[in-house]
Design an enzyme around this catalytic site. Structure first.
Site, PDB file in Angstrom:
ATOM      1  N   ARG A  82       0.841  -1.196   0.000  1.00 17.35           N
ATOM      2  CA  ARG A  82       0.000   0.000   0.000  1.00 17.35           C
ATOM      3  C   ARG A  82       0.875   1.244   0.000  1.00 17.35           C
ATOM      4  O   ARG A  82       1.772   1.373   0.841  1.00 17.35           O
ATOM      5  CB  ARG A  82      -0.907   0.020   1.246  1.00 17.35           C
ATOM      6  CG  ARG A  82      -1.558   1.371   1.531  1.00 17.35           C
ATOM      7  CD  ARG A  82      -2.859   1.515   0.878  1.00 17.35           C
ATOM      8  NE  ARG A  82      -3.415   2.852   0.956  1.00 17.35           N
ATOM      9  CZ  ARG A  82      -4.468   3.181   1.730  1.00 17.35           C
ATOM     10  NH1 ARG A  82      -4.993   2.279   2.514  1.00 17.35           N
ATOM     11  NH2 ARG A  82      -4.970   4.397   1.689  1.00 17.35           N
ATOM     12  N   ASP A  94      -6.894  -1.389   0.762  1.00 23.25           N
ATOM     13  CA  ASP A  94      -7.263  -0.474   1.851  1.00 23.25           C
ATOM     14  C   ASP A  94      -8.190  -1.245   2.778  1.00 23.25           C
ATOM     15  O   ASP A  94      -9.106  -1.921   2.291  1.00 23.25           O
ATOM     16  CB  ASP A  94      -7.989   0.747   1.259  1.00 23.25           C
ATOM     17  CG  ASP A  94      -8.568   1.630   2.345  1.00 23.25           C
ATOM     18  OD1 ASP A  94      -7.825   1.992   3.267  1.00 23.25           O
ATOM     19  OD2 ASP A  94      -9.765   1.959   2.268  1.00 23.25           O
TER      20      ASP A  94
END
Ligand SMILES: Nc1ncnc2c1ncn2[C@@H]1O[C@H](COP(=O)(O)OP(=O)(O)OP(=O)(O)O)[C@@H](O)[C@H]1O
Ligand SMILES: Nc1nc2c(c(=O)[nH]1)N=C(CO)CN2
Length: 160
Positions: A82, A94
């Site tokens: 990420r 996410d």
């Protein structure tokens, strides 16, 4: 304690990122994944000039505190590459905390229930599927509210 997590990916192999996230969550000794929603393909919400997402919601049982759960979710995000370059921008994965034992929480790291969950169909549609009785911050049930954004269910949930 029962908690609900929203998973989303719009970079790379989205299904693989969702699957790997779920496996990493299941691998934690203090987290049990009780239910997984189907995967939904969803139009980007908020920042629309980016690829479509795949979203999924998990129902978990955990003995972790809310902040420890948040920390582990961020560890999982980081382990799956990420990068936080643009707010609401593209991401490999996410993981948001939607609801933790219906607790209210508001500090610099964590707001519960998630403050934008009620506007987001990419959260409400999978949530409606696995927790139709959940009451939202407004006091309405998830079955009584429709959020913004188009979503398509991609196939039956695998709760084997
Ligand atoms: N309920 C929550 N779930 C996850 N992160 C949260 C929550 N409440 C506050 N945060 C904080 O939000 C920060 C930014 O998270 P992130 O960049 O993933 O936002 P986002 O998920 O892209 O946007 P949004 O919060 O609108 O879903 C995190 O570092 C975390 O400390
Ligand atoms: N469709 C969709 N749109 C989003 C998503 C997401 O997971 N799915 N996540 C965002 C920030 O958390 C912003 N916009």
């Amino acid at each position: 304690m029962k908690a609900y997590l929203s998973l989303g990916s719009n970079l790379g192999d989205r299904g693989d990122y969702l699957e790997k996230s779920c496996l990493k969550l299941m691998a934690h000794p203090d987290i049990q994944v009780l239910k997984k929603s189907s995967i939904y393909e969803t139009k980007p919400w908020g920042k629309t000039d980016q690829s479509d997402f795949w979203n999924q919601v998990l129902e978990i049982e955990t003995s972790l505190t809310p902040l420890a759960l948040l920390d582990y979710c961020q560890e999982v995000e980081n382990s799956l590459g990420r990068e936080r370059l643009i707010h609401w921008g593209p991401r490999t994965i996410d993981i948001d905390l939607l609801n933790y034992d219906n607790k209210l929480w508001d500090d610099h790291r964590l707001i519960l229930p998630h403050p934008r969950m009620e506007q987001r169909e990419f959260v409400l549609a999978p949530l409606r599927e696995i927790a139709p009785e959940l009451v939202l911050p407004s006091g309405r049930r998830v079955t009584e509210v429709r959020g913004d954004g188009d979503v398509w269910r991609l196939g039956a949930a695998d709760n084997s």
